[in-house]
Design a protein around this motif. Structure first.
Motif, PDB file in Angstrom:
ATOM      1  N   UNK A 193       0.834  -1.195   0.000  1.00  0.00           N
ATOM      2  CA  UNK A 193       0.000   0.000   0.000  1.00  0.00           C
ATOM      3  C   UNK A 193       0.868   1.245   0.000  1.00  0.00           C
ATOM      4  N   UNK A 194       1.927   1.243   0.819  1.00  0.00           N
ATOM      5  CA  UNK A 194       2.845   2.379   0.892  1.00  0.00           C
ATOM      6  C   UNK A 194       3.524   2.590  -0.451  1.00  0.00           C
ATOM      7  N   UNK A 195       3.929   1.499  -1.077  1.00  0.00           N
ATOM      8  CA  UNK A 195       4.579   1.578  -2.388  1.00  0.00           C
ATOM      9  C   UNK A 195       3.637   2.212  -3.397  1.00  0.00           C
ATOM     10  N   UNK A 209       4.401   5.819  -5.436  1.00  0.00           N
ATOM     11  CA  UNK A 209       4.585   5.881  -6.889  1.00  0.00           C
ATOM     12  C   UNK A 209       3.835   7.063  -7.478  1.00  0.00           C
ATOM     13  N   UNK A 210       4.401   7.720  -8.480  1.00  0.00           N
ATOM     14  CA  UNK A 210       3.757   8.885  -9.097  1.00  0.00           C
ATOM     15  C   UNK A 210       2.788   8.460 -10.193  1.00  0.00           C
ATOM     16  N   UNK A 251      -0.452   3.990 -14.613  1.00  0.00           N
ATOM     17  CA  UNK A 251       0.999   4.108 -14.637  1.00  0.00           C
ATOM     18  C   UNK A 251       1.610   3.429 -13.420  1.00  0.00           C
ATOM     19  N   UNK A 252       0.954   3.625 -12.261  1.00  0.00           N
ATOM     20  CA  UNK A 252       1.466   2.967 -11.045  1.00  0.00           C
ATOM     21  C   UNK A 252       1.433   1.452 -11.208  1.00  0.00           C
ATOM     22  N   UNK A 266       4.278  -3.696 -12.100  1.00  0.00           N
ATOM     23  CA  UNK A 266       4.503  -4.902 -12.901  1.00  0.00           C
ATOM     24  C   UNK A 266       5.966  -4.976 -13.335  1.00  0.00           C
ATOM     25  N   UNK A 267       6.503  -3.812 -13.777  1.00  0.00           N
ATOM     26  CA  UNK A 267       7.906  -3.780 -14.204  1.00  0.00           C
ATOM     27  C   UNK A 267       8.824  -4.126 -13.039  1.00  0.00           C
ATOM     28  N   UNK A 268       8.524  -3.568 -11.855  1.00  0.00           N
ATOM     29  CA  UNK A 268       9.337  -3.859 -10.669  1.00  0.00           C
ATOM     30  C   UNK A 268       9.302  -5.357 -10.351  1.00  0.00           C
ATOM     31  N   UNK A 269       8.095  -5.936 -10.408  1.00  0.00           N
ATOM     32  CA  UNK A 269       7.955  -7.359 -10.098  1.00  0.00           C
ATOM     33  C   UNK A 269       8.744  -8.195 -11.103  1.00  0.00           C
TER      34      UNK A 269
END
Lengths: 54, 255
Positions: free
Chosen positions: A3-5, A9-10, A15-16, A21-24
């Motif tokens: 939730x904090x992440x 995220x902007x 987009x978030x 997904x990219x981070x994962x």
């Protein structure tokens, strides 16, 4: 945690979601390429498949 | 008034969403569980596919160098007796590839490198290992091999699927040696009898050409050993072309 992440995220929701997904995917790649092989070699003894005297 | 109430309610909801120790702990635990599952999936499944593919490429590359650039059509089914097989001149060196194992039962195009010795971090990590001092391909005696059933590319993952009469080919620079699968045996890890020149009969002088594959049993554990015995049938000198049964493999290699 997640939730904090999400809040940090902007950008708009899509987009978030895309960033997450990219981070994962990046995390998964790092795990498969480096972390899992290291864990496997460090903590798992190779299985014996041979017959040999005691 | 309604608007203000809505804002208050939203602010309350946000406050409830705020980080709590239990909430974070729960997320950390779930993440850890997912990571462990991912690792297990990688270890017993994904990594075997990746490493197995590397071993197969290695076997195919080696086979191409043995071909010396000449593409040869499969040998005719009806061919003259090739005579006694040529035996490689020198014993294989440790951890160096000297042959390929080809088992059509394990899949069209299935081939794995065979390396000298049974070092866990050498031959067995890169393919199939050959027990030192056992017979060579086509030689009278017992040509004994070992391979992983899970992990490290799992070259012998499907050893339990062998059926009486299945072909087991050994490819070397000289050509292809055909063995025929006969039977399984299950022994304890100390059952070295299976490596005897006449398996399970120490002291007897060999007259037959035997192949012995050893791997772990039951699958995923190492409590026992599964043994697959085969007997020599014939051989295909390289100049005469590969066995007709291997056409799918040869086609896959050319493509």
């Amino acid at each position: 945690m997640y939730g904090a992440l999400w809040r940090v995220l902007p950008g708009p929701a899509w987009l978030r979601a895309l960033i997450m997904v990219v981070l994962a995917a990046a995390l998964l790649t790092a795990l498969v390429l480096w972390v899992f092989p290291w864990v496997n070699e460090t903590f798992f003894a190779p299985q014996d498949v041979t017959v040999e005297g005691q | 008034m309604v608007l203000v109430d809505g804002r208050v309610a939203r602010r309350r909801a946000e406050r409830r969403k705020r980080v709590t120790l239990v909430g974070v702990l729960g997320e950390v635990l779930i993440t850890g569980g997912v990571l462990v599952l991912l690792f297990l999936g990688w270890q017993v499944w994904l990594n075997d596919i990746v490493v197995g593919g590397q071993q197969e490429n290695q076997a195919v590359e080696q086979s191409k160098t043995w071909e010396r650039g000449e593409a040869v059509a499969p040998a005719p089914v009806d061919r003259p007796d090739p005579g006694d097989p040529i035996i490689m001149a020198s014993a294989p060196q440790d951890d160096v590839q000297f042959a390929n194992l080809i088992v059509p039962r394990f899949g069209d195009g299935w081939t794995r490198p065979i390396l000298g010795g049974i070092a866990v971090n050498g031959a067995l990590a890169d393919g199939i290992g050959h027990y030192p001092d056992t017979a060579l391909p086509g030689e009278i005696g017992n040509f004994a091999l070992a391979g992983h059933r899970t992990g490290w590319g799992a070259p012998l993952a499907d050893i339990g699927n062998l059926t009486v009469g299945d072909s087991i080919y050994i490819e070397t620079e000289e050509g292809w040696y055909r063995y025929v699968f006969r039977t399984f045996a299950y022994v304890m890890p100390t059952g070295v009898d299976v490596l005897e020149a006449v398996p399970e009969n120490p002291g007897l002088a060999p007259t037959d050409r035997i192949i012995t594959l050893t791997s772990c049993n039951p699958k995923l554990t190492a409590a026992e050993r599964i043994i697959a015995y085969g007997v020599y049938d014939t051989w295909y000198p390289r100049a005469g072309g590969p066995p007709p049964e291997l056409s799918p493999l040869i086609q896959a290699m050319a493509g």
